[in-house]
Scaffold this motif. Structure first.
Motif, PDB file in Angstrom:
ATOM      1  N   UNK A   1       8.086  -8.582   2.898  1.00 28.69           N
ATOM      2  CA  UNK A   1       8.070  -9.054   1.503  1.00 28.69           C
ATOM      3  C   UNK A   1       6.528  -9.568   0.963  1.00 28.69           C
ATOM      4  N   UNK A   2       5.810  -9.794   2.023  1.00 31.10           N
ATOM      5  CA  UNK A   2       4.610 -10.451   1.706  1.00 31.10           C
ATOM      6  C   UNK A   2       3.270  -9.299   1.825  1.00 31.10           C
ATOM      7  N   UNK A   3       3.380  -8.462   2.438  1.00 29.85           N
ATOM      8  CA  UNK A   3       2.396  -7.683   2.882  1.00 29.85           C
ATOM      9  C   UNK A   3       2.730  -6.179   2.345  1.00 29.85           C
ATOM     10  N   UNK A   4       3.813  -5.873   2.702  1.00 26.63           N
ATOM     11  CA  UNK A   4       4.315  -4.273   2.491  1.00 26.63           C
ATOM     12  C   UNK A   4       5.218  -3.865   1.403  1.00 26.63           C
ATOM     13  N   UNK A   5       5.188  -4.356   0.340  1.00 21.97           N
ATOM     14  CA  UNK A   5       6.299  -4.059  -0.676  1.00 21.97           C
ATOM     15  C   UNK A   5       6.451  -2.494  -1.065  1.00 21.97           C
ATOM     16  N   UNK A   6       5.481  -1.774  -0.671  1.00 21.73           N
ATOM     17  CA  UNK A   6       5.789  -0.373  -0.817  1.00 21.73           C
ATOM     18  C   UNK A   6       6.775   0.218  -0.143  1.00 21.73           C
ATOM     19  N   UNK A   7       7.301  -0.521   0.963  1.00 22.15           N
ATOM     20  CA  UNK A   7       8.025  -0.309   1.928  1.00 22.15           C
ATOM     21  C   UNK A   7       9.316  -0.464   1.566  1.00 22.15           C
ATOM     22  N   UNK A   8       9.860  -1.349   0.597  1.00 27.64           N
ATOM     23  CA  UNK A   8      10.940  -1.576   0.184  1.00 27.64           C
ATOM     24  C   UNK A   8      11.489  -0.642  -1.020  1.00 27.64           C
TER      25      UNK A   8
ATOM     26  N   UNK B   1      12.940   0.921  -4.191  1.00 33.88           N
ATOM     27  CA  UNK B   1      12.358   0.163  -5.847  1.00 33.88           C
ATOM     28  C   UNK B   1      13.279  -0.699  -6.266  1.00 33.88           C
TER      29      UNK B   1
ATOM     30  N   UNK C   1      13.498  -3.948  -4.149  1.00 32.49           N
ATOM     31  CA  UNK C   1      12.115  -4.745  -4.730  1.00 32.49           C
ATOM     32  C   UNK C   1      12.514  -5.426  -5.991  1.00 32.49           C
TER      33      UNK C   1
ATOM     34  N   UNK D   1      14.862  -8.097  -5.339  1.00 30.18           N
ATOM     35  CA  UNK D   1      14.139  -9.137  -4.398  1.00 30.18           C
ATOM     36  C   UNK D   1      13.253  -9.890  -5.133  1.00 30.18           C
ATOM     37  N   UNK D   2      12.495  -9.203  -6.036  1.00 33.67           N
ATOM     38  CA  UNK D   2      11.553 -10.191  -6.945  1.00 33.67           C
ATOM     39  C   UNK D   2      12.489 -10.850  -8.142  1.00 33.67           C
TER      40      UNK D   2
ATOM     41  N   UNK E   1       0.607 -11.214  -0.682  1.00 35.76           N
ATOM     42  CA  UNK E   1       1.145 -11.277  -2.248  1.00 35.76           C
ATOM     43  C   UNK E   1       2.673 -11.354  -2.401  1.00 35.76           C
TER      44      UNK E   1
ATOM     45  N   UNK F   1       1.106  -3.229  -9.746  1.00 32.00           N
ATOM     46  CA  UNK F   1       1.526  -3.084  -8.391  1.00 32.00           C
ATOM     47  C   UNK F   1       1.984  -1.648  -8.274  1.00 32.00           C
TER      48      UNK F   1
ATOM     49  N   UNK G   1       2.763   0.827  -6.238  1.00 33.58           N
ATOM     50  CA  UNK G   1       3.181   1.406  -5.201  1.00 33.58           C
ATOM     51  C   UNK G   1       4.759   2.280  -5.382  1.00 33.58           C
ATOM     52  N   UNK G   2       5.376   1.508  -6.582  1.00 33.43           N
ATOM     53  CA  UNK G   2       6.808   1.785  -6.868  1.00 33.43           C
ATOM     54  C   UNK G   2       6.726   2.706  -8.099  1.00 33.43           C
TER      55      UNK G   2
ATOM     56  N   UNK H   1       1.895   7.277  -4.846  1.00 27.76           N
ATOM     57  CA  UNK H   1       2.480   8.085  -3.911  1.00 27.76           C
ATOM     58  C   UNK H   1       2.701   9.457  -4.119  1.00 27.76           C
TER      59      UNK H   1
END
Lengths: 544, 402
Positions: free
Chosen positions: A349-356, A358, A361, A364-365, B16, B94, B96-97, B127
């Motif tokens: 959640x703090x570094x790799x948000x692209x892994x979650x 959509x 995320x 979560x947000x 972040x 952001x 990435x999504x 992506x």
């Protein structure tokens, strides 16, 4: 008195010289040195012996001196010395005093002083266990372990008669290792009872028990149990030598021993298994391991204990193997979860948000909207609270413990989220981690995970997944180098033994687990004859 | 010491928190006057989306809050425009999504997509699986069409694309695949077209407009409508939904959808078949300098609906239907060929690639002349079809007089 016993013990265990300083102190206070006592023969004059005994033990309120005249050898004077509360008084009166005082006289037995010892020991005392000794030191040690010492005037020998009988806890189901199916008995604090519990399960002459006394002041009996022919003799020798080198004032619990005899004292991982279950000990002995029983604690130690033994529960072997295999994998997963879940959550959640995904995320947000702390602080806060609750819940009396859990559930679960201090997902993460850490059958390795979780979380909070991987690698490297009594800690997995996988990757049915673990009992590996797989009767066969 | 330094000095430099991110779900690119580009990013509002119980008009503090914000920036490059946007967005954008990239038709036709794809390839957050679409008309209107099930337009578009196999009437591409096609010498890229349509479900006047709880249907909807064809990086034409499926048949990407065929006995009645699977084989042949492309299609379908009387118990009826279906598929392919091969002359079918694979040596000298050779390629279509299941009934219910 205690100082003397300590000295006595030290002499007996190690033959090591006392430090001059201690010697001096002791000399100032006591009339007799233990070394002196040990070499001091039992005098044939009772008055002398009594002087010594009273000097050493006389100031103790629980030591009883019973003087009487025996019906032998000119009504010689005798004394029985025992510690009140540690003995069975009935035995002393009925089997020592009565035969010597009355029955011998009535039977008309009499003798010369030369025959006295033989007559007393073999025709007088009816108690079952009698040891004769020529030294005062042994007499005193015996008295302190619940023997009755018999000293007779004119006899240069003391007799230690086993009349042990003290209050003990009955055999109960061990509360820390409860099973649904399996024996319900657990060890107690009495060493003899514990040995009996094992002996009852393994009725074999190959089952060996070896005693060692440890503890200068506590003088604790430690018994090493193993099956001759299954346990490596070098392993047994190693265990004995490691225990014999211990020189400490007291052993109150087997963990004292554990810390003295483990291979890597600085490792967070336990290298010796502990259990309260005789069946678990018996199973370990059958695999060629060595068990260490300590007087005064229901917890037995089992060594060598590679990592995988901490993942195996006795119930695995008592339930059907399909289920046991599945449960075992749930347990492995839970083990990993209990170590890395919070740190993974923080890292992602703090570094790799692209892994979650959509949608996750977004929710979560949304959940974290308004939470004032970064995920790391949030996680540390929650974990800390959880650990505090857990500790409080364990220590408190049962009735109060419930109140704590209510406070925990309501305050942490509801209020913290509503107050926007933590996000609901973090509560889930902490809860799942908590449950996962409870899944472990071995409590001590669960504690290790509990502890390692925090550095992992810090690593995740600073370096992200990179940090998590670093942490995992560091732990793996450490595990790969660790040993438990010389056996590699990751044994069966690394070094890899395909045959052991029957009890690691799965729990194979008993008729298929025909060999013992490879590195534990290397010389005698077969545990059953082959071809025992059950099958329905052959309809075409002889029996129809 | 080292550990202390390691723990304190990096101080989470690229940390972040999720709630500090301006999550972008779709990006639109338009051309702006003066050789500039106009970028529209759709920034979601997580509170409205996440806690509103599956989106919709989430109520926060009594007022319905919009689940997204569109922001428009202009710059000489996309990056320039996006960074310019940070003067109005409170959170770091952001990407990435980012799930959809919409390129305006005008930009795709006149300037080509090459000058804008660089950003999307270069930026680490983008992506290659992002959907690439061509948007007809003004993008700011296209990207601001409120919805009910999927509150923000980007997720709606993705939802529509995920169900593309229910019709197979548009051919959509992911960014990565599109770029690969653009780079290939044996094929031309294509992707689906996003369009605004009048919402016919919205009645012209509401009699109960003031009724409690009534929320009017929007007047317009966003729809994916056919396929845009490209020559290299410039859009040249458009296939309607039927022609688009012809393209997908050749590409072997039809996984579903329905085909209407006439009833073999009653010509005015229609039978609908549901495609369940299909397989395509392209085999090129060179005969006397003439390139012949054989397209073999194996298709299976279920009987979905009939308006006429039909006795599906008889094998010969099924046979008849299979023949008619094959003819219908062939018709779709031919319509696509007529448009793409004959009218626009763009090889979106990948014939060049098939040829390259089969005749690597001849291809070397053919590839430079491919644009001229391509319209001359003779395409032979062979369709084999099979009807697998006929549904729960054998004969339709008949209204009988008594």
């Amino acid at each position: 008195m205690s100082r003397l016993v300590k000295k006595y013990m030290r002499k007996r265990n190690r033959g090591k010289k006392d430090s001059p300083k201690e010697n001096e102190k002791a000399g100032n206070r006591q009339a007799y040195e233990m070394e002196e006592l040990e070499k001091m023969p039992v005098s044939d004059r009772l008055a002398e012996n009594l002087d010594i005994l009273k000097g050493v033990l006389g100031h103790n309120s629980d030591v009883v001196f019973r003087t009487f005249r025996i019906g032998l050898a000119d009504r010689a004077e005798a004394v029985v010395v025992y510690v009140d509360g540690m003995i069975e008084k009935k035995i002393i009166s009925a089997e020592i005093i009565k035969p010597l005082m009355l029955e011998s006289r009535m039977a008309g037995m009499d003798c010369q002083k030369e025959q006295l010892l033989d007559l007393v020991e073999n025709s007088g005392i009816t108690a079952s266990e009698v040891k004769s000794t020529a030294f005062m030191g042994d007499v005193i040690a015996g008295v302190l372990y619940g023997d009755a010492a018999l000293l007779i005037d004119g006899l240069g020998t003391g007799l230690a008669i086993d009349v042990k009988g003290w209050q003990t806890r009955s055999i109960e189901e061990p509360p820390s290792e409860v099973l649904v199916r399996g024996p319900r008995e657990g060890f107690t604090e009495t060493l003899r009872t514990n040995i009996t519990l094992i002996r009852r399960k393994l009725r074999s002459p190959d089952l060996f028990f070896r005693d060692i006394q440890v503890g200068r002041k506590t003088n604790t009996s430690v018994t090493i149990a193993y099956i001759n022919g299954l346990a490596d003799s070098s392993l047994v020798a190693e265990v004995i030598s490691r225990i014999s080198r211990i020189d400490i004032d007291g052993i109150l619990e087997s963990s004292y021993l554990e810390e003295f005899i483990e291979d890597s004292p600085y490792s967070p991982f336990p290298q010796i298994l502990h259990t309260e279950r005789p069946d678990k000990v018996a199973a370990a002995l059958l695999e060629g391991r060595v068990a260490i029983l300590t007087d005064g604690t229901p917890v037995a130690l089992v060594a060598p204990a590679p990592f995988i033994t901490f993942m195996q529960s006795p119930e695995d072997y008592y339930e059907r193997y399909f289920l046991s295999t599945a449960i075992r994998w749930v347990r492995y997963t839970a083990f990993v979860i209990s170590l890395v879940l919070p740190s993974l959550y923080i890292a992602i959640t703090t570094f790799h948000q692209e892994m979650i995904p959509t949608r996750l995320l977004i929710s979560l947000a949304a959940a974290r909207e308004g939470v004032p702390f970064p995920a790391l602080v949030e996680a540390l806060l929650m974990e800390f609270t959880f650990e505090a609750l857990r500790e409080a819940g364990i220590r408190l009396p049962r009735a109060v413990g419930q109140a704590v859990s209510i406070v925990g559930a309501l305050v942490i679960g509801q209020a913290a989220i509503q107050a926007n201090i933590v996000s609901p997902l973090m509560v889930i993460v902490v809860a799942v981690t908590g449950i996962a850490s409870f899944m472990n059958p071995a409590f001590n390795i669960a504690l290790t995970m509990r502890l390692l979780r925090f550095p992992m979380m810090l690593l995740a909070g600073t370096l992200g997944l990179f940090g998590v991987m670093t942490g995992i690698l560091a732990i793996l490297i450490h595990l790969a180098g660790l040993r438990s009594f010389g056996v590699p800690y990751m044994d069966s997995i690394s070094p890899f033994h395909p045959g052991d996988m029957k009890d690691v990757a799965i729990r194979a049915p008993w008729w298929a687990m025909d060999r013992r673990p490879a590195d534990i009992s290397s010389k005698n590996r077969r545990r059953q004859s082959s071809g025992l797989k059950p099958a329905p009767p052959d309809p075409g066969g002889n029996k129809g | 010491m080292l550990i202390t330094l390691l723990l304190t000095q990096p101080s989470c430099w690229d940390r972040r928190e999720v709630e500090r991110l301006g999550i972008v779900l779709s990006t639109g690119i338009e051309s702006a006057p003066g050789g500039k580009v106009r970028v529209i990013v759709q920034n979601i509002n997580p509170t409205a989306l996440g806690k509103g119980g599956g989106g919709g008009g989430a109520m926060v503090g009594g007022t319905a809050s919009k689940p997204y914000r569109n922001r428009l920036g202009e710059g000489s490059t996309i990056y320039d425009a996006i960074r310019g946007l940070s003067r109005e967005t409170p959170r770091q954008l952001f990407f990435a999504h980012n799930q959809v990239i919409i390129i305006s038709e005008e930009l795709a036709r006149e300037r080509g997509v090459r000058e804008i794809t660089d950003f999307f390839e270069r930026h680490p957050q983008i992506r290659r699986t992002t959907w690439l679409l061509v948007g007809k008309g003004q993008l700011n209107a296209l990207m601001d069409e409120p919805g009910r099930l999927e509150a923000n337009p980007s997720q709606r578009v993705v939802g529509i694309i995920n169900e593309r196999d229910l019709t197979s009437q548009y051919a959509v591409q992911k960014l990565g695949d599109f770029l690969e096609m653009m780079e290939s010498e044996g094929t031309q890229p294509y992707t689906a077209v996003l369009e605004r349509e009048i919402n016919k479900a919205s009645p012209p006047e509401h009699k109960n407009r003031l009724a409690e709880g009534h929320i009017a249907e929007p007047h317009q909807i966003v729809q994916i409508n056919g396929t845009a064809l490209f020559r290299r990086d410039k859009m040249v034409g458009w296939l309607n939904p039927g022609e688009s499926r012809g393209l997908l048949w050749v590409r072997g990407k039809v996984k579903g959808g329905v085909i209407d065929i006439p009833d073999p006995d009653q010509k005015d009645r229609i039978i609908t078949l549901e495609i369940i699977r299909s397989k395509t084989k392209l085999s090129p042949r060179i005969k006397d300098g003439q390139i012949i492309m054989t397209v073999e299609i194996d298709e299976e379908s279920n009987l979905g609906e009939t308006t006429g009387e039909l006795d599906v118990v008889k094998p010969e009826v099924i046979k008849k239907l299979e023949e008619l279906q094959a003819r219908a598929i062939q018709g779709e392919i031919e319509s696509a060929l007529a448009r793409a091969q004959q009218e626009y002359g763009v090889d979106v079918f990948g014939f060049g690639e098939a040829l390259h694979r089969k005749y690597p040596r001849q291809w070397k000298e053919m590839k430079s002349r491919w644009p001229e050779l391509y319209p001359e390629v003779q395409v032979q279509v062979g369709v084999k079809t099979k009807i697998r299941r006929t549904g729960l009934i054998t004969k339709p219910t008949e209204p009988k007089q008594r």
